[in-house]
Design a protein around this motif. Structure first.
Motif, PDB file in Angstrom:
ATOM      1  N   LEU A   1       8.150  -2.991  16.681  1.00 27.72           N
ATOM      2  CA  LEU A   1       8.656  -3.066  17.937  1.00 27.72           C
ATOM      3  C   LEU A   1       7.637  -2.295  18.835  1.00 27.72           C
ATOM      4  CD1 LEU A   1      12.486  -2.594  17.600  1.00 27.72           C
ATOM      5  CD2 LEU A   1      11.132  -4.524  17.449  1.00 27.72           C
ATOM      6  N   ASP A   2       6.981  -1.826  18.117  1.00 28.59           N
ATOM      7  CA  ASP A   2       5.938  -0.968  18.857  1.00 28.59           C
ATOM      8  C   ASP A   2       5.112  -1.764  18.716  1.00 28.59           C
ATOM      9  OD1 ASP A   2       7.641   0.944  19.734  1.00 28.59           O
ATOM     10  OD2 ASP A   2       6.747   2.285  18.665  1.00 28.59           O
ATOM     11  N   GLY A   3       4.526  -2.757  17.936  1.00 31.14           N
ATOM     12  CA  GLY A   3       2.574  -3.051  18.060  1.00 31.14           C
ATOM     13  C   GLY A   3       2.327  -2.764  17.187  1.00 31.14           C
ATOM     14  N   GLU A   4       3.059  -2.197  15.656  1.00 28.22           N
ATOM     15  CA  GLU A   4       2.090  -1.785  15.099  1.00 28.22           C
ATOM     16  C   GLU A   4       2.677  -2.066  13.158  1.00 28.22           C
ATOM     17  OE1 GLU A   4       2.910   2.333  15.329  1.00 28.22           O
ATOM     18  OE2 GLU A   4       2.000   2.334  17.652  1.00 28.22           O
ATOM     19  N   LEU A   5       1.524  -1.895  13.499  1.00 26.83           N
ATOM     20  CA  LEU A   5       1.894  -1.927  11.203  1.00 26.83           C
ATOM     21  C   LEU A   5       1.460  -1.266  10.208  1.00 26.83           C
ATOM     22  CD1 LEU A   5       0.299  -5.876  11.291  1.00 26.83           C
ATOM     23  CD2 LEU A   5       2.706  -5.359  11.504  1.00 26.83           C
ATOM     24  N   TYR A   6       2.144  -1.678   8.837  1.00 24.00           N
ATOM     25  CA  TYR A   6       2.597  -0.375   8.139  1.00 24.00           C
ATOM     26  C   TYR A   6       0.499  -0.037   7.916  1.00 24.00           C
ATOM     27  CZ  TYR A   6       1.611  -2.963   4.492  1.00 24.00           C
ATOM     28  OH  TYR A   6       1.083  -3.576   3.077  1.00 24.00           O
ATOM     29  N   VAL A   7      -0.740  -0.522   8.117  1.00 21.83           N
ATOM     30  CA  VAL A   7      -1.527  -1.164   7.734  1.00 21.83           C
ATOM     31  C   VAL A   7      -2.221   0.430   8.185  1.00 21.83           C
ATOM     32  CG1 VAL A   7      -1.930  -2.914   6.372  1.00 21.83           C
ATOM     33  CG2 VAL A   7      -1.845  -2.570   9.346  1.00 21.83           C
ATOM     34  N   ASP A   8      -1.865   0.505  10.044  1.00 22.85           N
ATOM     35  CA  ASP A   8      -2.356   0.992  10.808  1.00 22.85           C
ATOM     36  C   ASP A   8      -2.485   2.190   9.888  1.00 22.85           C
ATOM     37  OD1 ASP A   8      -2.644  -1.010  12.412  1.00 22.85           O
ATOM     38  OD2 ASP A   8      -0.699  -1.583  13.671  1.00 22.85           O
ATOM     39  N   LEU A   9      -1.178   2.853   9.756  1.00 23.74           N
ATOM     40  CA  LEU A   9      -1.060   3.984   9.594  1.00 23.74           C
ATOM     41  C   LEU A   9      -2.177   4.534   7.811  1.00 23.74           C
ATOM     42  CD1 LEU A   9       2.857   3.868   8.981  1.00 23.74           C
ATOM     43  CD2 LEU A   9       1.290   5.079  11.141  1.00 23.74           C
TER      44      LEU A   9
ATOM     45  N   LYS B   1      -9.354   3.997   6.904  1.00 24.71           N
ATOM     46  CA  LYS B   1     -10.054   2.664   7.736  1.00 24.71           C
ATOM     47  C   LYS B   1     -10.572   2.394   6.037  1.00 24.71           C
ATOM     48  CE  LYS B   1     -13.092   3.134  10.720  1.00 24.71           C
ATOM     49  NZ  LYS B   1     -13.855   3.805  11.210  1.00 24.71           N
ATOM     50  N   ASP B   2     -11.432   2.945   4.585  1.00 25.93           N
ATOM     51  CA  ASP B   2     -11.060   1.768   3.572  1.00 25.93           C
ATOM     52  C   ASP B   2     -10.519   1.368   3.268  1.00 25.93           C
ATOM     53  OD1 ASP B   2     -13.766   2.195   3.767  1.00 25.93           O
ATOM     54  OD2 ASP B   2     -13.750   4.219   2.541  1.00 25.93           O
ATOM     55  N   GLU B   3      -9.212   2.234   2.888  1.00 27.85           N
ATOM     56  CA  GLU B   3      -7.803   0.819   2.399  1.00 27.85           C
ATOM     57  C   GLU B   3      -7.201  -0.442   3.169  1.00 27.85           C
ATOM     58  OE1 GLU B   3      -4.471   1.350  -0.735  1.00 27.85           O
ATOM     59  OE2 GLU B   3      -6.604   1.809  -0.429  1.00 27.85           O
ATOM     60  N   ARG B   4      -7.425   0.138   4.231  1.00 29.25           N
ATOM     61  CA  ARG B   4      -6.832  -0.417   5.657  1.00 29.25           C
ATOM     62  C   ARG B   4      -7.396  -1.921   5.394  1.00 29.25           C
ATOM     63  NH1 ARG B   4      -5.950   1.481  10.298  1.00 29.25           N
ATOM     64  NH2 ARG B   4      -8.305   1.243  10.393  1.00 29.25           N
ATOM     65  N   ARG B   5      -9.095  -1.811   5.296  1.00 30.22           N
ATOM     66  CA  ARG B   5      -9.906  -2.864   5.129  1.00 30.22           C
ATOM     67  C   ARG B   5      -8.997  -3.560   3.380  1.00 30.22           C
ATOM     68  NH1 ARG B   5     -14.428   0.222   5.936  1.00 30.22           N
ATOM     69  NH2 ARG B   5     -14.440   0.576   8.020  1.00 30.22           N
ATOM     70  N   ARG B   6      -9.377  -2.477   3.001  1.00 31.26           N
ATOM     71  CA  ARG B   6      -9.252  -3.687   1.479  1.00 31.26           C
ATOM     72  C   ARG B   6      -7.508  -3.686   1.409  1.00 31.26           C
ATOM     73  NH1 ARG B   6      -5.277  -3.317  -2.519  1.00 31.26           N
ATOM     74  NH2 ARG B   6      -4.658  -1.215  -1.576  1.00 31.26           N
TER      75      ARG B   6
ATOM     76  N   ALA C   1       1.525  -1.237  -0.341  1.00 31.36           N
ATOM     77  CA  ALA C   1      -0.238  -0.191  -0.033  1.00 31.36           C
ATOM     78  C   ALA C   1       1.109   0.887   0.420  1.00 31.36           C
ATOM     79  CB  ALA C   1      -1.267   0.167   1.009  1.00 31.36           C
ATOM     80  N   GLU C   2       0.307   2.521  -0.350  1.00 27.04           N
ATOM     81  CA  GLU C   2       1.066   3.710  -0.692  1.00 27.04           C
ATOM     82  C   GLU C   2       0.886   3.743   0.787  1.00 27.04           C
ATOM     83  OE1 GLU C   2       1.139   6.097  -4.361  1.00 27.04           O
ATOM     84  OE2 GLU C   2      -1.330   5.530  -4.627  1.00 27.04           O
ATOM     85  N   VAL C   3       2.048   4.241   1.387  1.00 24.75           N
ATOM     86  CA  VAL C   3       2.238   4.741   3.497  1.00 24.75           C
ATOM     87  C   VAL C   3       2.105   5.809   3.484  1.00 24.75           C
ATOM     88  CG1 VAL C   3       2.831   3.696   5.856  1.00 24.75           C
ATOM     89  CG2 VAL C   3       2.179   2.220   3.541  1.00 24.75           C
TER      90      VAL C   3
END
Length: 169
Positions: free
Chosen positions: A133-141, A144-149, A94-96
Motif C-alpha cells: 500500500l506504500d508502493g514497496e515490494l519485498y525485494v526493496d528490503l 542490492k545483490d540479492e535484489r538483482r538476483r 527470498a529470505e526477507v
C-alpha cells in the motif's frame, strides 16, 4: 480479476485512503474477496488488483479480514528472517528480514478502529501488505545483490512462461 505483476507502475505508487462504508470501500472489499477466492495466499493489497486505495485483505488464523487505511504504528527491534514470496513477483522467493512483532492500526469494514498486536507470520503478512500500500515490494528490503538476483530470476521465469504460452498458440 488479474493480479498485477512487477513492473506494473501501480505497484510502485502509494495508495490513497478510502472511507469505510462508502460505495468505493464496499466495491474494493468485494473485489478483494473475489480475487482472493481465486488464489492461494495470506494476503492481498488493493493495488495488486489495480485499485489505488489503502485497503488489504489478510488471513489471520482462520479468518479473513478487510482492513482500510492500515498503518504500522510500532515495530519490535527484533527481526526475523524468513522466506517470502509475492503474487506480484510470481515464481521467486527470498529470505526477507522483518520485525518479529508489530502493532497495526486500521479501520474495519464498518469503519470501527482496530488495533492489532501481531507476531511472527501474522506480523509478516501485515508488514508485506502495508508495504504494498506504500508502493514497496519485498525485494526493496533485500541487499542490492540479492535484489538483482531475485529480479533476474523473476524475469527469466516470465520469459519461460511467455515462451510456453506462445508455443501453445
Amino acid at each position: 480479476m488479474e493480479i498485477l505483476t512487477y513492473p506494473s507502475p501501480i505497484l510502485r505508487r502509494p495508495t490513497r485512503p478510502v472511507e469505510p462504508g462508502s460505495r468505493e470501500a464496499r466495491d474494493v472489499a468485494d473485489a478483494l474477496r473475489a480475487a482472493f477466492a481465486e488464489i492461494e495466499a495470506h494476503g492481498l493489497a488493493a493495488n495488486q488488483i489495480g485499485l489505488p486505495v489503502r485497503a488489504a485483505l489478510v488471513r489471520l488464523g482462520d479468518e479473513e479480514w478487510v482492513f482500510f487505511n492500515p498503518e504500522i504504528i510500532a515495530r519490535s527491534e527484533e527481526l526475523e528472517v524468513e522466506w517470502e514470496g509475492c503474487l506480484s513477483l510470481p515464481g521467486v522467493e527470498a529470505e526477507v528480514p522483518r520485525a518479529k512483532e508489530v502493532v497495526v492500526r486500521a479501520l474495519d469494514e464498518a469503519g470501527a478502529p482496530v488495533e492489532l498486536h501481531l507476531s511472527e507470520l501474522e506480523a509478516r503478512i501485515l508488514q508485506h501488505e502495508v508495504d504494498h500500500l506504500d508502493g514497496e515490494l519485498y525485494v526493496d528490503l533485500l541487499p542490492k545483490d540479492e535484489r538483482r538476483r531475485v529480479l533476474a530470476e523473476f524475469r527469466a521465469a516470465c520469459a519461460q512462461r511467455e515462451k510456453r504460452a506462445s508455443s501453445l498458440e
